[in-house]
Design an enzyme around this catalytic site. Structure first.
Site, PDB file in Angstrom:
ATOM      1  N   TYR A  15       0.835  -1.207   0.000  1.00 62.17           N
ATOM      2  CA  TYR A  15       0.000   0.000   0.000  1.00 62.17           C
ATOM      3  C   TYR A  15       0.872   1.259   0.000  1.00 62.17           C
ATOM      4  O   TYR A  15       2.097   1.195  -0.027  1.00 62.17           O
ATOM      5  CB  TYR A  15      -0.957  -0.033   1.191  1.00 62.17           C
ATOM      6  CG  TYR A  15      -2.039  -1.083   1.065  1.00 62.17           C
ATOM      7  CD1 TYR A  15      -2.859  -1.146  -0.061  1.00 62.17           C
ATOM      8  CD2 TYR A  15      -2.238  -2.033   2.068  1.00 62.17           C
ATOM      9  CE1 TYR A  15      -3.847  -2.118  -0.181  1.00 62.17           C
ATOM     10  CE2 TYR A  15      -3.229  -3.003   1.954  1.00 62.17           C
ATOM     11  CZ  TYR A  15      -4.025  -3.042   0.825  1.00 62.17           C
ATOM     12  OH  TYR A  15      -4.994  -4.008   0.699  1.00 62.17           O
TER      13      TYR A  15
ATOM     14  N   ARG B 286      -7.848 -14.151  11.320  1.00 64.23           N
ATOM     15  CA  ARG B 286      -8.951 -14.994  10.864  1.00 64.23           C
ATOM     16  C   ARG B 286      -9.431 -15.952  11.957  1.00 64.23           C
ATOM     17  O   ARG B 286     -10.579 -16.386  11.936  1.00 64.23           O
ATOM     18  CB  ARG B 286      -8.524 -15.756   9.601  1.00 64.23           C
ATOM     19  CG  ARG B 286      -8.405 -14.857   8.382  1.00 64.23           C
ATOM     20  CD  ARG B 286      -7.881 -15.592   7.173  1.00 64.23           C
ATOM     21  NE  ARG B 286      -6.509 -16.019   7.359  1.00 64.23           N
ATOM     22  CZ  ARG B 286      -5.881 -16.877   6.565  1.00 64.23           C
ATOM     23  NH1 ARG B 286      -6.516 -17.416   5.547  1.00 64.23           N
ATOM     24  NH2 ARG B 286      -4.619 -17.204   6.780  1.00 64.23           N
TER      25      ARG B 286
ATOM     26  N   CYS C 242      -9.658 -21.244   4.234  1.00 61.21           N
ATOM     27  CA  CYS C 242     -10.272 -21.336   2.899  1.00 61.21           C
ATOM     28  C   CYS C 242     -10.208 -20.016   2.136  1.00 61.21           C
ATOM     29  O   CYS C 242     -10.400 -19.975   0.924  1.00 61.21           O
ATOM     30  CB  CYS C 242     -11.714 -21.797   3.015  1.00 61.21           C
ATOM     31  SG  CYS C 242     -12.803 -20.634   3.874  1.00 61.21           S
TER      32      CYS C 242
ATOM     33  N   CYS D 299     -13.225 -15.385   3.367  1.00 61.71           N
ATOM     34  CA  CYS D 299     -13.417 -14.072   3.996  1.00 61.71           C
ATOM     35  C   CYS D 299     -12.862 -12.967   3.103  1.00 61.71           C
ATOM     36  O   CYS D 299     -13.575 -12.015   2.758  1.00 61.71           O
ATOM     37  CB  CYS D 299     -12.755 -14.042   5.375  1.00 61.71           C
ATOM     38  SG  CYS D 299     -11.061 -14.677   5.422  1.00 61.71           S
TER      39      CYS D 299
ATOM     40  N   CYS E  50     -17.650 -16.127   6.525  1.00 60.34           N
ATOM     41  CA  CYS E  50     -16.781 -17.180   7.039  1.00 60.34           C
ATOM     42  C   CYS E  50     -17.446 -18.534   6.868  1.00 60.34           C
ATOM     43  O   CYS E  50     -18.636 -18.696   7.178  1.00 60.34           O
ATOM     44  CB  CYS E  50     -16.471 -16.929   8.517  1.00 60.34           C
ATOM     45  SG  CYS E  50     -15.442 -18.216   9.284  1.00 60.34           S
TER      46      CYS E  50
ATOM     47  N   ALA F 115     -23.609 -28.785   7.653  1.00 58.28           N
ATOM     48  CA  ALA F 115     -24.889 -28.081   7.571  1.00 58.28           C
ATOM     49  C   ALA F 115     -25.928 -28.722   8.481  1.00 58.28           C
ATOM     50  O   ALA F 115     -26.682 -28.028   9.173  1.00 58.28           O
ATOM     51  CB  ALA F 115     -25.393 -28.052   6.124  1.00 58.28           C
TER      52      ALA F 115
END
Length: 653
Positions: A176, A323, A349, A352, A364, A396
């Site tokens: 940056y 995270r 993974c 995010c 997430c 799930a």
């Protein structure tokens, strides 16, 4: 007695005392108001991490330049007095839990995008150098223009102090704006701000001294640095990064926040699941040995045990758990009571950062509440012992059962296998995917400690479920594995990917893996990790290997597969399996067929939905819901969010 004594030891940064050594580093959220104000969404997000035991929260990238300095479409800002009120409320809510908060001051420079800036204003930088990731040439700032932005940094610090934040951090890492002045790779100037080491440091030096003069000696100033840019000798190397850190101490910063990478080496900034815990500890250690001020460091830390080890070994003074605290806002509290198995650990993974990169807010895969802290506030406990059934013990199904149980329903969970976890558990058996097993271990523990009645080794049927007389049935059985109807598919040389990962089936020396999704790639890697003599071909019908993976991960995975000797064959459609191997049709303009010799064929073609399954249960209960892969093939993130929403909203009125 606290299990992790070093982790929960008080520490000091400048004049500020922190209750422990846990730091939440800056992460873009997409939760701020369009104006840049801190509204309830972002305040609640930070408040939950403070309540969860974090010692210091460093806010997301906070904009200091309204004209050319937008890093996100929705990001915190400290550019005008109107931003003070929201920042004050944010600081006050975080302070309620004894947590301190620093404001990170940010400008993207050449890593920005004019589409984010008002009126599509051109991005700006020290030098007119384009990063291939953003693919936009910046305007090279004149000395006068550059010094005007310096004043914006100082103003941002003053506004933050007025709001009651405890300190500021300058974002001089990740390529940056401020990093661009420090690095010989991105700073090609020939004036007082370019060339020699001293000249390249000057721009940031002047900002630090300006903030110190404006805010006083007791207001902490930190700086986040990319100690290694991973751009070879052209950029900041480890030795140069340590030299910069020592220089910043001399200029007067109160701490160094160790990071690494720039956009061109972005896979290093936010590592994916294949990176081991503790990666880059060498950078933190090198800085720690060179400076006398506190060192905050990111080191891919998921587990409190490693955080404690690094503190004991003197690798850093404060551990940045980013995270990890997205995945579980109670990371700190659970660590303090020694209940580490209850921490929902980040699985790496990168969904995010992918969400934020696409203009969405943080999401997430293992924490469906992330970004929805206001929506999922107070759970309605109106179950009153009424019976419901959940079919399918994957993530799930387990998440559905947990929420329904917390709401007071009498929940029975059916799983046909001998353990919970579904295909997610099987995926965790692949090379470098052990973090998936961590998650299954944790959510299984949550189930065991709940009131959910678990029926393992039990394949649910309408007749069996009807006996329980439930008022609702939640079908979370997943999809059905795709097996193509082609010649030779019944051959003994054909193995399903799930069977291979569980150690079932004989595998020969030459292997063709069919399908290059996440499962196909992990099967190919696992084959090579188990035996380097395996000759592996990864067959993909489309033109893109690993298309289901996010781009950030693919940039790591594809070179890795090539490096370990896996043959990548896109545009090859499997048409038959023969005694000698497989036959594929070339999906290119030239067309034609190709025979590929192999001893074993492993099918990793994914799954298809089972929408008709709902019909079997329509007369079993008043409310029957089918979701997850059974309804439409989805990512784990989408399935978990859908599961949480269904369980949260069921019978709320």
């Amino acid at each position: 007695m606290v299990k992790f004594e070093k982790l929960f030891e008080k520490g000091k940064i400048g004049s500020v005392t922190l209750k422990n050594r846990i730091v939440m580093p800056p992460m873009g959220t997409g939760l701020a108001e369009m104006s840049g104000e801190a509204g309830e969404d972002i305040i609640r997000y930070y408040e939950e991490r403070a309540r969860g035991g974090c010692g210091l929260i460093i806010t997301e990238i906070t904009r200091i330049d309204e004209e050319n300095g937008w890093g996100l479409a929705r990001q915190l800002a400290a550019t005008k007095p109107g931003h003070v009120g929201g920042l004050q409320r944010l600081a006050d809510r975080v302070h309620t839990y004894g947590t301190k908060v620093f404001l990170q001051l940010h400008h993207p420079g050449r890593e920005g995008n004019s589409i984010l800036n008002p009126n599509n204003a051109k991005i700006v930088a020290p030098s007119a150098m384009t990063t291939p990731v953003c693919n936009e040439e910046p305007h090279e700032l004149s000395v006068e223009e550059a010094q005007a932005i310096q004043k914006e940094y100082i103003k941002g610090a003053l506004l933050g102090m007025s709001a009651g934040v405890d300190g500021v951090e300058l974002h001089a890492a990740h390529g940056y704006f401020l990093n661009q002045w420090l690095s010989p790779y991105s700073n090609r100037r020939t004036d007082q701000y370019g060339g020699s080491f001293e000249n390249r440091m000057r721009y940031v030096d002047e900002i630090i001294r300006g903030i110190r003069q404006a805010c006083g000696p007791r207001f902490p100033i930190g700086i986040r640095l990319s100690i290694e840019e991973y751009m070879g000798e052209e950029g900041i190397t480890k030795d140069e990064g340590v030299r910069i850190a020592k220089h910043m101490e001399e200029v007067g910063v109160d701490y160094i926040h160790v990071s690494c990478g720039i956009y061109e080496s972005g896979y290093q900034i936010i590592p994916m699941y294949s990176f081991p815990q503790g990666a880059r500890a060498d950078l933190a250690k090198a800085v720690k040995e060179a400076v006398n001020i506190p060192v905050v460091s990111i080191n891919v830390i998921k587990q409190p045990e490693l955080a404690e080890q690094f503190l004991e070994e003197g690798i850093c003074d404060f551990v940045a758990v980013g995270r990890g605290q997205l995945a579980d806002p109670e990371w700190g509290i659970k660590a303090k009571r020694g209940d580490t198995k209850s921490i929902r650990k980040c699985i790496g993974c990168n969904r995010c950062i992918d969400a934020v990169s696409r203009g969405r807010h943080l999401e997430c895969s293992v924490n469906p509440r992330l970004g929805f802290e206001v929506l999922y506030d107070r759970i309605q406990e109106n179950g009153d012992g009424r019976k419901v059934v959940v079919i399918g013990g994957g993530p799930a199904g387990m998440q559905t059962a947990l929420v329904l149980s917390k709401r007071g329903f009498d929940v029975t969970l059916f799983e046909k296998e001998e353990r919970l976890g579904g295909v997610f558990y099987i995926g965790g058996l692949g090379h470098g995917k052990e973090k998936l097993l961590w998650f299954i271990e944790t959510i299984t523990k949550e189930i065991e400690e709940s009131n959910v009645h678990v029926q393992l080794n039990t394949e649910a049927t309408p007749e069996l479920v009807r006996e329980l007389r439930p008022e609702a049935v939640f079908l979370c059985v997943g999809g059905k594995a795709i097996v193509p109807n082609i010649e030779g598919i019944d051959s003994d040389k054909v193995i399903m990917a799930e069977d291979y990962l569980q150690g079932r089936g004989e595998v020969g020396k030459k292997v063709a893996v069919i399908g290059s999704g996440a499962t196909g790639m992990e099967v190919a890697q696992t084959l090579k990790s188990q035996d380097k003599e395996h000759e592996v071909s990864l067959i993909e019908m489309t033109g893109t290997i690993g298309a289901s993976e996010i781009l950030r991960n693919r940039r790591v995975l594809i070179p890795t597969l090539q490096k370990i000797g896996i043959e990548l064959l896109p545009n090859h459609k499997l048409v038959s399996i023969t005694d000698r191997g497989i036959c594929t049709e070339l999906m290119t303009e030239e067309g034609g067929e190709q025979e590929i010799p192999c001893d074993t064929v492993i099918l990793a073609l994914g799954s298809r939905p089972q929408p008709d399954l709902i019909k079997d249960y329509e007369d079993v209960a008043e409310d029957v819901r089918l979701y997850g892969d059974a309804a439409q093939v989805k990512t784990i993130l989408e399935s978990m969010r859908e599961a949480y929403a269904n369980a949260w909203t069921y019978a709320v009125l």
